[in-house]
Design an enzyme around this catalytic site. Structure first.
Site, PDB file in Angstrom:
ATOM      1  N   HIS A  45      13.951  -9.098  57.539  1.00 37.32           N
ATOM      2  CA  HIS A  45      12.854  -9.771  56.830  1.00 37.32           C
ATOM      3  C   HIS A  45      13.071  -9.536  55.331  1.00 37.32           C
ATOM      4  O   HIS A  45      13.647  -8.514  54.936  1.00 37.32           O
ATOM      5  CB  HIS A  45      11.555  -9.099  57.302  1.00 37.32           C
ATOM      6  CG  HIS A  45      10.289  -9.726  56.798  1.00 37.32           C
ATOM      7  ND1 HIS A  45       9.792  -9.517  55.531  1.00 37.32           N
ATOM      8  CD2 HIS A  45       9.389 -10.522  57.419  1.00 37.32           C
ATOM      9  CE1 HIS A  45       8.644 -10.164  55.390  1.00 37.32           C
ATOM     10  NE2 HIS A  45       8.377 -10.788  56.523  1.00 37.32           N
ATOM     11  N   ASP A  48      12.577  -0.598  59.889  1.00 38.18           N
ATOM     12  CA  ASP A  48      11.417  -1.465  59.686  1.00 38.18           C
ATOM     13  C   ASP A  48      10.816  -1.751  61.068  1.00 38.18           C
ATOM     14  O   ASP A  48      11.344  -2.565  61.832  1.00 38.18           O
ATOM     15  CB  ASP A  48      11.888  -2.753  58.997  1.00 38.18           C
ATOM     16  CG  ASP A  48      10.810  -3.816  58.936  1.00 38.18           C
ATOM     17  OD1 ASP A  48       9.675  -3.553  59.396  1.00 38.18           O
ATOM     18  OD2 ASP A  48      11.107  -4.919  58.444  1.00 38.18           O
ATOM     19  N   GLN A 108       7.582  -5.108  63.703  1.00 36.73           N
ATOM     20  CA  GLN A 108       7.450  -5.908  64.930  1.00 36.73           C
ATOM     21  C   GLN A 108       7.598  -5.061  66.184  1.00 36.73           C
ATOM     22  O   GLN A 108       7.628  -5.598  67.294  1.00 36.73           O
ATOM     23  CB  GLN A 108       8.502  -7.033  64.949  1.00 36.73           C
ATOM     24  CG  GLN A 108       8.368  -8.044  63.826  1.00 36.73           C
ATOM     25  CD  GLN A 108       7.116  -8.919  63.934  1.00 36.73           C
ATOM     26  OE1 GLN A 108       6.438  -8.935  64.967  1.00 36.73           O
ATOM     27  NE2 GLN A 108       6.810  -9.641  62.876  1.00 36.73           N
ATOM     28  N   LYS A 139      -0.523  -6.265  61.860  1.00 35.58           N
ATOM     29  CA  LYS A 139       0.154  -6.809  63.057  1.00 35.58           C
ATOM     30  C   LYS A 139      -0.160  -5.956  64.287  1.00 35.58           C
ATOM     31  O   LYS A 139       0.213  -6.295  65.403  1.00 35.58           O
ATOM     32  CB  LYS A 139       1.672  -6.838  62.844  1.00 35.58           C
ATOM     33  CG  LYS A 139       2.128  -7.786  61.727  1.00 35.58           C
ATOM     34  CD  LYS A 139       3.625  -7.851  61.689  1.00 35.58           C
ATOM     35  CE  LYS A 139       4.168  -8.281  60.342  1.00 35.58           C
ATOM     36  NZ  LYS A 139       4.075  -9.713  60.077  1.00 35.58           N
ATOM     37  N   CYS A 154      10.316 -15.634  56.381  1.00 36.03           N
ATOM     38  CA  CYS A 154      10.754 -14.603  55.416  1.00 36.03           C
ATOM     39  C   CYS A 154      12.101 -14.023  55.802  1.00 36.03           C
ATOM     40  O   CYS A 154      12.325 -12.803  55.709  1.00 36.03           O
ATOM     41  CB  CYS A 154       9.720 -13.492  55.278  1.00 36.03           C
ATOM     42  SG  CYS A 154       8.184 -14.043  54.576  1.00 36.03           S
TER      43      CYS A 154
END
Ligand code: PLP
Length: 415
Positions: free
Chosen positions: A125, A203, A206, A229, A369
């Protein structure tokens, strides 16, 4: 106990937004990868905090201020425990983007020079690309990329080859790709990086909302994720860091709360985690995120993952029935998070999303993104459907109906 597979009558009833009516249609929300919906317990925790316990933290001696302290610190402890972290090394930020910037600035400026390199991947991202670009430009260091193969996966052989060059100071990569859905082998990658003397940043934006995550077991030096999220409010993100590295680092943002003492020309820093939380922090947002992770814990993250994996398998199966539709990323549901990005021959992704909306189905279209990844995939954009704890098979069926109806609007033939 209710589970995440409880369907419409179960978990969904905990989310007030699903009581809304969109011109006679229910809300079919398949955009949780962009932001999740919020359960009543989160909305109520935020409101209750603001209604009854609101005061600034770390500054007051009066009872109300101490209640605010307890709420903020309690939320941190809950959030840390949710992913196997420790409160002192769990830093609240504005979002995942700020968490990654914190590392790029505070670690990177002190530790990167023209002899070093940052290694990231083609599936990142922008939040895990642009901060490293800026850092490398400023420090004269090289930014290199691990490639994504035709299955949408990384190669551990390429990782080894890059690490063998001996100049990689930081390996930064997504736990789960927000476009391909790919679940990366985090523990294996961090182990190899550590053996080669490189730090790692994962990261987890998600991943954390959708599967059990144990940051200690994953072995990364930094692990970043974002509250909105994960059923929590916007305005709060989380950075878990390895204590020894955080202790060594200079602060990112400076000002109130992050200091131990300030003189006319200099200052000293507060202890962890406050050294990295300058100014009034997102207090109510932390309380909301605490309620969100408590809610997820009650569902059970193993069950959340099982529910979303079976929905993803069903989604892949149904999407394969649409003529001209191509899904990117690993074909097997067990190798991916709860999302599918796709193109349909003869239709622009924005048209796909707009036609889905006519059928009452919310999906996203665009570059997500991840413009460098779009270039690797040879597309300008994709449509993306993503699931959360509140979705069920009927939502996927509604998406399919909308996509097939959309093809007809475009005059595309059956096969
Ligand atoms: C993989 C990934 N990383 C980082 C982010 C950035 O999250 P935030 O905008 O909350 O900082 C996102 C959000 O889409 C994401 O999907």
């Amino acid at each position: 106990m209710r589970t995440a597979s409880g369907g419409r009558a179960g978990v969904r009833a905990d989310f007030p937004i699903f009581a809304r009516d969109f011109g006679g249609r229910p809300l079919i929300y398949l955009d949780s990868a962009a932001s999740s919906q919020k359960p009543e317990v989160v909305i109520e925790a935020l409101a209750e905090h603001l209604r009854n316990h609101n005061a600034n933290v770390h500054r007051g001696v009066y009872a109300l201020a101490q209640e605010a302290d307890a709420a903020y610190d309690g939320a941190r402890a809950r959030v840390a425990a949710f992913v196997g972290g420790e409160p002192e090394t769990t830093i609240f930020t504005k979002n995942a983007t700020e968490a990654i910037n914190l590392v790029a600035y505070a670690w990177g400026r002190e530790n990167l020079n023209p002899t070093g390199a940052v290694l990231i991947t083609q599936m990142e991202h922008h939040a895990n690309i642009v901060p490293w670009q800026q850092l490398c430009r400023e420090r004269g260091a090289e930014l290199r990329y691990l490639e994504v193969d035709e299955r949408g996966e990384l190669s551990l052989e390429q990782l080894d080859a890059e690490l063998a060059r001996g100049d990689v100071r930081m390996l930064a990569f997504a736990h789960v790709s927000n476009v391909l859905g790919t679940i990366n082998p985090v523990a294996e990658m961090t182990r190899r990086a550590r053996a080669a003397g490189a730090l790692t940043l994962v990261d987890g934006a998600q991943a954390v909302p959708h599967m059990p995550v144990d940051v200690a077991a994953l072995g990364a030096d930094f692990y970043a994720w974002t509250g909105h999220k994960a059923l929590g409010p916007t305005g709060i993100g989380v950075l878990h860091g390895r204590r020894e590295v955080l202790e060594e680092m200079q602060p990112f943002l400076t000002g109130g709360d992050m200091i131990a003492s300030v003189d006319f020309q200099s200052a000293t820093w507060n202890e962890l985690p406050y050294k990295f939380e300058a100014g009034t922090p997102p207090i109510a947002e932390a309380v909301g995120l605490g309620a969100a992770v408590e809610y997820l814990e009650r569902l059970g993250m193993e069950r959340v993952r099982a529910h979303e994996r079976s929905l993803t398998a069903y989604m892949l199966e149904r999407l394969a029935q649409v003529p001209g539709l191509r899904v990117v990323g690993p074909p097997e549901a067990e190798r991916r998070g709860g999302l599918a990005s796709f193109t349909i021959e003869g239709m622009h992704p924005h048209d796909i999303a707009e036609l889905a909306d006519r059928g009452g189905v919310c999906i996203r279209a665009g570059h997500h993104c991840a413009q460098p990844l779009m270039r690797c995939l040879g597309v300008g954009a994709t449509a993306r459907a993503s699931v959360g704890v509140y979705n069920d098979a009927a939502d996927i069926d509604a998406l399919l109906d909308a996509l097939l109806a959309g093809r007809e609007v475009f005059g595309l033939s059956g096969a």
